[in-house]
Write an enzyme that holds these catalytic residues in place. Structure first.
Site, short mmCIF file in Angstrom:
data_model
loop_
_atom_site.label_atom_id
_atom_site.label_comp_id
_atom_site.label_asym_id
_atom_site.label_seq_id
_atom_site.Cartn_x
_atom_site.Cartn_y
_atom_site.Cartn_z
N ASP A 1 6.59 -18.38 -76.54
CA ASP A 1 6.00 -17.04 -76.49
C ASP A 1 7.06 -15.96 -76.72
O ASP A 1 6.73 -14.81 -77.02
CB ASP A 1 5.36 -16.79 -75.11
N LYS B 1 -5.58 -21.81 -79.63
CA LYS B 1 -4.21 -22.33 -79.77
C LYS B 1 -4.25 -23.85 -79.98
O LYS B 1 -3.53 -24.38 -80.81
CB LYS B 1 -3.37 -21.96 -78.54
N GLN C 1 -0.51 -19.36 -70.23
CA GLN C 1 -1.43 -18.31 -70.68
C GLN C 1 -1.49 -17.19 -69.64
O GLN C 1 -1.65 -17.44 -68.45
CB GLN C 1 -2.82 -18.91 -70.95
N1 GUN Z 1 -2.38 -13.59 -73.09
C1 GUN Z 1 -2.74 -12.77 -74.10
N2 GUN Z 1 -1.92 -12.93 -75.16
C2 GUN Z 1 -1.02 -13.88 -74.80
C3 GUN Z 1 0.08 -14.49 -75.48
O1 GUN Z 1 0.42 -14.18 -76.63
N3 GUN Z 1 0.74 -15.44 -74.76
C4 GUN Z 1 0.42 -15.77 -73.49
N4 GUN Z 1 1.15 -16.71 -72.88
N5 GUN Z 1 -0.60 -15.22 -72.85
C5 GUN Z 1 -1.31 -14.28 -73.50
#
Ligand code: GUN
Length: 282
Positions: A119, A52, A96
């Site tokens: 998200d 990211k 996350q």
């Molecule tokens: N953990 C696995 N995929 C994601 C996601 O798309 N967003 C977040 N915040 N955590 C994750």
């Protein structure tokens, strides 16, 4: 033989478009900033968070990284989110997942301002999606919509079947296909005679978390098959929820794993960060 939907190429195309939009915002004096919070040092999460940050760098978005110790409490995390909610120089906030077990995940996701919820997990974002209001859309299903559109597969009037009903993929996927005027059915673990339903699909989206579960018997000739699953097999190779070798000869289009839906999630996260500037103006 099916068209292979190239998620890597499409995600790069999207990121390059976003890069131009970010440069235009920058030239006009607007910077975009995403705060990424990771609690603990789960290995998979560290890889996701690093990807990211790299995507932010590529596009020209500033990223603020919070790497918090495993022992962080719900209250400490809430205090950080509150601070970030109030900062006018932070456009997006992402925690996350998964967070360590002692942290109240629901409380955390509720605390993120819906106007910074890149998200798309906040109940307000989910509600906005379901009633067709502007707002952040969950990244993986939003990526699936882009894969279909950019491959020239129209959704309007089509029989769309989603296998899986998770809050992050299955349910928002169904809502997004409906918003595109698809005729949508959601299947799940209690669905009777699954194959009879999936065989109706012009567009079949699979997100059930079972390796190679969907074989040719589940697929109508010429259907577009989108595989959201990803699994590491004993031989070290990756596979999806769809048995690719078995389904490819009957499908009209299909996403590979890896290189299908996977790269789209981060591209759509970046899209949400860029869109946040417009959403926050309102
Ligand atoms: N953990 C696995 N995929 C994601 C996601 O798309 N967003 C977040 N915040 N955590 C994750």
């Amino acid at each position: 033989m099916a068209i292979r939907i190239d998620g890597k190429a499409i995600s790069t195309e999207i990121k390059d478009e976003l890069k131009e939009r970010v440069a235009a915002y920058k030239a006009a004096g607007t910077d975009i900033c995403l705060a990424v919070i990771q609690v603990g040092d789960d290995k998979a999460s560290t890889v996701y968070v690093s990807n990211k940050k790299k995507a932010c760098e590529y596009i020209g978005i500033k990223s603020l990284a919070y790497e918090l110790p495993e022992e962080t409490t719900t209250e400490e995390l809430l205090a950080i989110i509150e601070e970030l909610n109030g900062r006018s120089d932070v456009n997006g906030i992402l925690v996350q997942l998964p967070v360590p077990k002692h942290i109240d995940e629901e409380k955390i996701l509720l605390a993120i301002s819906p106007d910074k919820d890149v998200d798309g997990f906040h109940p307000v974002s989910v509600g906005r999606l379901n009633i067709g209001q502007k707002g952040f859309r969950s990244c993986t299903p939003a990526g699936v919509i882009q894969l279909l559109k950019r491959t020239g597969i129209s959704i309007e009037g089509k029989e769309c079947v989603v296998v899986g009903r998770s809050n992050i993929v299955g349910k928002p996927m169904a809502a997004m296909l409906l918003a595109e005027n698809g005729t949508v059915t959601i299947c799940h673990s209690r669905t009777k005679d699954l194959a009879s339903v999936t065989k109706r699909a012009d567009i079949l989206v699979v997100a059930i978390g079972k390796p190679k579960f969907i074989t040719a018997e589940y697929v109508k000739e010429g259907a577009a098959v989108i595989d959201v699953g990803i699994h590491r097999m004993d031989d070290g190779k990756l596979c999806g929820d769809v048995d690719f070798a078995d389904v490819e000869p009957v499908a009209g289009a299909i996403t590979p794993v890896p290189g299908g839906v996977g790269p789209m999630t981060i591209a759509m996260l970046m899209n949400n960060c860029v869109e946040s500037v417009e959403l926050q103006k309102q």
